[in-house]
Design an enzyme around this catalytic site. Structure first.
Site, PDB file in Angstrom:
ATOM      1  N   ASP A  10       0.763  -1.271  -0.071  1.00 56.24           N
ATOM      2  CA  ASP A  10      -0.110   0.038  -0.066  1.00 56.24           C
ATOM      3  C   ASP A  10       0.711   1.265   0.163  1.00 56.24           C
ATOM      4  OD1 ASP A  10       1.010  -0.199   2.497  1.00 56.24           O
ATOM      5  OD2 ASP A  10      -0.633   0.425   3.491  1.00 56.24           O
ATOM      6  N   ASP A  15       6.786   1.077   1.700  1.00 58.09           N
ATOM      7  CA  ASP A  15       6.508   0.157   0.643  1.00 58.09           C
ATOM      8  C   ASP A  15       7.188   0.610  -0.368  1.00 58.09           C
ATOM      9  OD1 ASP A  15       3.813   1.010   2.427  1.00 58.09           O
ATOM     10  OD2 ASP A  15       3.413  -0.800   1.659  1.00 58.09           O
ATOM     11  N   ASN A  39      -2.544   2.547   3.662  1.00 50.81           N
ATOM     12  CA  ASN A  39      -2.005   3.935   3.671  1.00 50.81           C
ATOM     13  C   ASN A  39      -2.795   5.066   3.270  1.00 50.81           C
ATOM     14  OD1 ASN A  39       0.334   3.116   5.538  1.00 50.81           O
ATOM     15  ND2 ASN A  39       1.518   2.729   3.823  1.00 50.81           N
ATOM     16  N   THR A 124       3.007  -6.343   2.863  1.00 51.91           N
ATOM     17  CA  THR A 124       3.528  -5.238   3.736  1.00 51.91           C
ATOM     18  C   THR A 124       2.340  -3.926   3.752  1.00 51.91           C
ATOM     19  OG1 THR A 124       4.157  -3.748   1.397  1.00 51.91           O
ATOM     20  CG2 THR A 124       5.764  -5.497   2.686  1.00 51.91           C
ATOM     21  N   PHE A 165      -0.776  -0.627  12.707  1.00 53.03           N
ATOM     22  CA  PHE A 165      -1.358  -0.297  11.528  1.00 53.03           C
ATOM     23  C   PHE A 165      -1.990  -1.346  10.795  1.00 53.03           C
ATOM     24  CE2 PHE A 165      -2.096   1.420   7.228  1.00 53.03           C
ATOM     25  CZ  PHE A 165      -2.917   2.397   7.527  1.00 53.03           C
ATOM     26  N   ASN A 166      -1.008  -2.058  10.110  1.00 53.88           N
ATOM     27  CA  ASN A 166      -1.425  -3.193   8.971  1.00 53.88           C
ATOM     28  C   ASN A 166      -2.772  -4.059   9.551  1.00 53.88           C
ATOM     29  OD1 ASN A 166       0.005  -1.969   7.017  1.00 53.88           O
ATOM     30  ND2 ASN A 166       1.855  -3.436   7.180  1.00 53.88           N
ATOM     31  N   HIS A 239       9.777   0.196   7.885  1.00 48.55           N
ATOM     32  CA  HIS A 239       9.097  -1.147   8.079  1.00 48.55           C
ATOM     33  C   HIS A 239       9.234  -2.072   6.919  1.00 48.55           C
ATOM     34  CE1 HIS A 239       7.500   1.020  11.557  1.00 48.55           C
ATOM     35  NE2 HIS A 239       7.117   2.066  10.531  1.00 48.55           N
ATOM     36  N   ASP A 240       8.666  -1.680   6.150  1.00 51.07           N
ATOM     37  CA  ASP A 240       8.256  -2.727   4.908  1.00 51.07           C
ATOM     38  C   ASP A 240       9.427  -3.639   4.139  1.00 51.07           C
ATOM     39  OD1 ASP A 240       5.751  -2.375   5.378  1.00 51.07           O
ATOM     40  OD2 ASP A 240       5.363  -0.921   3.822  1.00 51.07           O
TER      41      ASP A 240
END
Ligand code: BDR
Ligand code: CA
Length: 327
Positions: A10, A15, A39, A124, A165-166, A239-240
């Site tokens: 996203d 990402d 996102n 992700t 979040f995810n 993060h991703d």
């Protein structure tokens, strides 16, 4: 042999870097990029995936748009984190790569059936597409080598005190994935917060001297502002790409076996991942959970991937040298 993977994303600043790592590192073979709402809206995350592929010269990797909203609840985007476009910061040229006319779930399903070897899925983003795939086509589970996802946390959350979040955006989807029986590796906040884009990292990307390196710096500079403002981080975590790094070289991301359950009902804890490496709960292990990152080697791989994707060298004018502009 490179590991065949599909990224479900996203974009999203981090990402974008996950796509670049997957496309530029020789240890993985990026078969497709699929998008989902998270996102930002699906329209924006899909446009952003096309933008990333355009500036990185990634052609020939199909991009397919998937689910526009979570399974149960309405979509709650992260505009405060990623901006109105979902990938604020750099200016992007008009995308020159298009989406394929196939829903993400159908594209993933087709690739799983047709690819000669089992394929690793790297989500992700909220897990809506992956949950729909596993629900609609349970027979393809055996064609998935592994699901290596960015999401959850062994500690606290970043969307609520408890939830990352995810997982928070679509807890029902995450629950389906963790209960699917497919091998799952979870790269949560506890480990992605070790992947900080320090000024040294930015200097290395800038030092590549390419347009793509500059775009990475601009993405990370925007993300740095977000993380400073919202969470007081000195440098932003990416993060991703950590999930991609785990596939590229499992030694980069250390994991432990644990049972992971997704909290669906808690009054204050909906969307939390309950990770139990010490086996307090009498539940079977259903995941590998990331707990440590080889930070330097991780950034070496990411910078090398961006370098490998190349792109046009920056001109003095791009670099903001006014003398060059006048010349
Ligand atoms: C996750 O949420 C999104 O904002 C990021 O892209 C990442 O996938 C981190 O919680
Ligand atoms: Ca993401």
């Amino acid at each position: 042999m490179p590991v065949p993977i599909i990224i479900d994303c996203d974009p999203g600043h981090d990402d974008a870097l996950a796509i670049l790592l997957a496309a530029g590192d020789p240890a993985v073979d990026l078969l497709a990029i699929t998008t989902v709402a998270g996102n930002q809206t699906l329209r924006k995350t899909t446009l952003n995936a096309r933008r990333v592929c355009t500036v990185a010269g990634i052609t020939g990797v199909p991009i397919a748009a998937g689910c526009a909203k979570p399974l149960v609840e309405p979509l709650r985007v992260a505009e405060d984190v990623h901006g109105a476009s979902g990938m604020d910061g750099p200016g992007f040229p008009e995308p020159r790569v298009d989406v394929v006319p196939e829903h993400a779930v159908e594209l993933i399903h087709r690739i799983l059936r047709e690819h000669p070897e089992p394929v690793t899925l790297v989500p992700t983003a909220p897990l809506t597409n992956i949950a729909l795939l596993l629900t609609r086509y349970p027979e393809v589970a055996g064609r998935i080598r592994e699901i290596v996802l960015m999401g959850g946390s062994t500690e606290r959350g970043n969307r609520t005190p408890a939830a990352e979040f995810n997982v928070h955006v679509d807890p029902e989807a995450a629950d389906i994935v963790f209960r699917s029986g497919v091998p799952v590796t979870m790269c949560g906040l506890n480990v992605t917060h070790q992947a900080l884009a320090t000024p040294e990292v930015l200097a290395r990307l800038e030092g590549l001297g390419t347009e793509l390196g500059r775009i990475c710096v601009e993405l990370l500079t925007y993300f740095a502002g977000t993380y400073r403002r919202l969470w007081g981080f000195p440098h932003p975590p990416v993060h991703d790409p950590v999930a991609v790094a785990r596939v590229i070289d499992p030694q980069l991301v250390h994991c432990v076996d644990a049972s992971v359950a997704v909290e669906l009902r808690g009054e204050f804890t909906r969307g939390a991942t309950v990770v139990d490496p010490h086996r307090y709960l009498d539940r079977p292990v259903n995941a590998k959970v990331a707990v440590g990152l080889e930070v330097e080697a991780f950034w070496d791989r990411l910078v090398a991937a961006v370098a490998a994707l190349g792109g046009p060298a920056r001109t003095a004018e791009d670099a903001g040298d006014p003398g060059a502009r006048e010349a």
